[in-house]
Write an enzyme that holds these catalytic residues in place. Structure first.
Site, short mmCIF file in Angstrom:
data_model
loop_
_atom_site.label_atom_id
_atom_site.label_comp_id
_atom_site.label_asym_id
_atom_site.label_seq_id
_atom_site.Cartn_x
_atom_site.Cartn_y
_atom_site.Cartn_z
N GLY A 83 -1.89 14.93 8.39
CA GLY A 83 -1.98 14.95 6.93
C GLY A 83 -3.47 15.71 6.59
O GLY A 83 -3.77 16.65 7.40
N SER A 84 -3.71 15.63 5.55
CA SER A 84 -4.97 16.27 5.17
C SER A 84 -6.32 15.92 6.00
O SER A 84 -6.75 17.28 6.76
CB SER A 84 -5.44 16.04 3.70
N ALA A 115 -9.91 17.49 1.65
CA ALA A 115 -8.70 18.41 2.00
C ALA A 115 -7.43 18.04 1.16
O ALA A 115 -7.39 16.99 0.81
CB ALA A 115 -8.82 18.39 3.32
N LYS A 154 -18.53 3.60 -1.64
CA LYS A 154 -17.71 4.51 -2.10
C LYS A 154 -16.30 3.80 -2.84
O LYS A 154 -15.87 4.34 -3.73
CB LYS A 154 -17.02 5.21 -0.58
N ASN A 159 -11.60 6.14 -10.54
CA ASN A 159 -10.05 6.43 -10.28
C ASN A 159 -9.26 5.80 -11.32
O ASN A 159 -8.31 6.35 -11.66
CB ASN A 159 -9.62 6.43 -8.76
N ASN A 218 -11.89 13.63 -14.07
CA ASN A 218 -12.99 12.97 -13.92
C ASN A 218 -13.89 13.17 -14.82
O ASN A 218 -14.47 12.19 -15.37
CB ASN A 218 -13.68 13.21 -12.52
N SER A 230 -8.09 11.13 -6.69
CA SER A 230 -7.05 11.12 -5.75
C SER A 230 -6.07 10.29 -6.13
O SER A 230 -4.88 10.38 -6.04
CB SER A 230 -7.85 10.60 -4.24
#
Ligand code: NAD
Ligand code: KPL
Length: 303
Positions: free
Chosen positions: A9-10, A129, A182, A190, A200, A250
């Site tokens: 994936g990313s 990414a 984080k 989010n 955001n 995200s």
């Protein structure tokens, strides 16, 4: 030693491409023989950087291929981590190392419990990414990756390979602090972007809501003995809102695409930790309930 990267994936593709082009041995582990056939038909992984695309013919296999796995980069979503790691259990040697790239908290413990003999290295990354197409990934934002085992100051020698591959990183004994910080940033930003249907930067219009969430998150971090992660949280959240003002979070993007979110490892984890600490966090609980209702209304998983 070979880097096995589970998940094209990313982030998995971003890591695999950089390790491969630095001349390091890399093998991708894909979900199924169908995915493997599609990958082979594509001729490899494409990484787009600064508008330029390069194709990297990285060898690939599925989990049930034979051969030992000694160093594994687990680059799937948090909700897939435990099963994905377990699928490789028969191939993991006694001193196997698993680097866990998952955001949030909870999945790392699940993997460590399921594979008690593996050496789990936790990671927290601010790199960005996204997948433009199958096996085609765009490197969207420079960032940094923290790696560590809680309390362990001695970094493994293979970190030099990350330097060789141009992957910005540091080792820290306080990896839990990095993951908690984080997580707190993600909890403060989010879910609000989903509930207010905004970028955001638009959260500047809800300063009191952001501040109230940060106050509860700060108390939660302190009660979980995460003082460094608690320090200056609101200021950092405001900084991230400014720095990523034009972006959709995200979680916003997952919901917009009708994809499963990592809610259980972010806000869900924070609310459960508060309950465990017998800490009153009414704003976080209310936001969690609203978010769950929002996901349920769209037929999206609640865990
Ligand atoms: P992604 O969905 O792009 O990639 C995950 C890949 O894992 C998918 O290709 C999926 O098919 C594969 N996968 C899942 N289970 C598998 C299995 N059993 N076998 C083989 N492959 C399997 O996810 P991502 O964006 O790369 O995110 C991975 C983690 O990194 C998440 O926890 C995310 O929050 C975190 N993260 C992502 C970014 C980013 O910019 N993408 C930045 C920081 C952190
Ligand atoms: O990590 C993020 C995300 O969108 O998941 C940021 C940009 C920090 C917002 O919380």
């Amino acid at each position: 030693m070979t880097w096995h990267v589970l998940g094209a994936g990313s982030l998995g593709s971003l890591w695999a491409a950089r390790l491969f082009r630095a001349g390091l041995p890399v093998r991708l582990i894909l979900r199924s023989t169908e995915r493997l056939a599609a990958y082979r038909a594509a001729g490899g992984l494409s990484l787009v950087e600064n508008g330029q695309s390069h194709l990297y013919p990285i060898p690939a296999e599925t989990a049930d291929t034979s051969g030992p796995v000694q160093r594994l980069l687990l680059a799937c979503k948090a909700y897939d981590a435990e099963e994905a790691a377990a699928s490789l259990a028969p191939r993991l040697g006694p001193n196997a190392e698993i680097i866990l790239l998952q955001n949030g908290l909870g999945s790392q413990d699940a993997v460590a419990t399921r594979l008690p003999r593996a050496r789990c290295i936790l990671a927290s990354s601010t790199e960005g990414a996204f997948r433009e197409d199958a096996f085609r990934v765009v490197f969207a934002g420079q960032g940094h990756t923290w790696l560590g085992i809680p309390g362990q100051t001695q970094a493994p020698g293979w970190l030099a390979e990350l330097t060789q591959a141009g992957i910005s990183h540091d080792w820290t004994a306080d990896i839990l602090g990095k993951l908690w910080r984080k997580l707190a940033l993600n909890c403060a930003i989010n879910p609000l972007t989903v509930m207010h249907n905004c970028r955001n930067g638009d959260l500047r219009d809800w300063p009191h809501e952001v501040a109230a969430l940060c106050e509860e998150l700060t108390r939660l971090l302190l009660s979980c003995a995460q003082k460094d992660a608690a320090d200056g949280l609101l200021t950092d959240v405001q900084r991230v809102i400014e720095a990523t003002a034009a972006n959709y979070s995200s979680m916003y993007q997952d919901v917009a695409r009708g994809q499963r979110t990592e809610i259980a490892y972010l806000l869900g984890y924070a609310c459960a930790a508060a309950r465990q600490q017998q800490l009153n966090v009414p704003r976080l609980d209310a936001l969690h309930a609203q978010l769950l209702a929002h996901l349920a209304a769209r037929g999206l998983p609640l865990v």
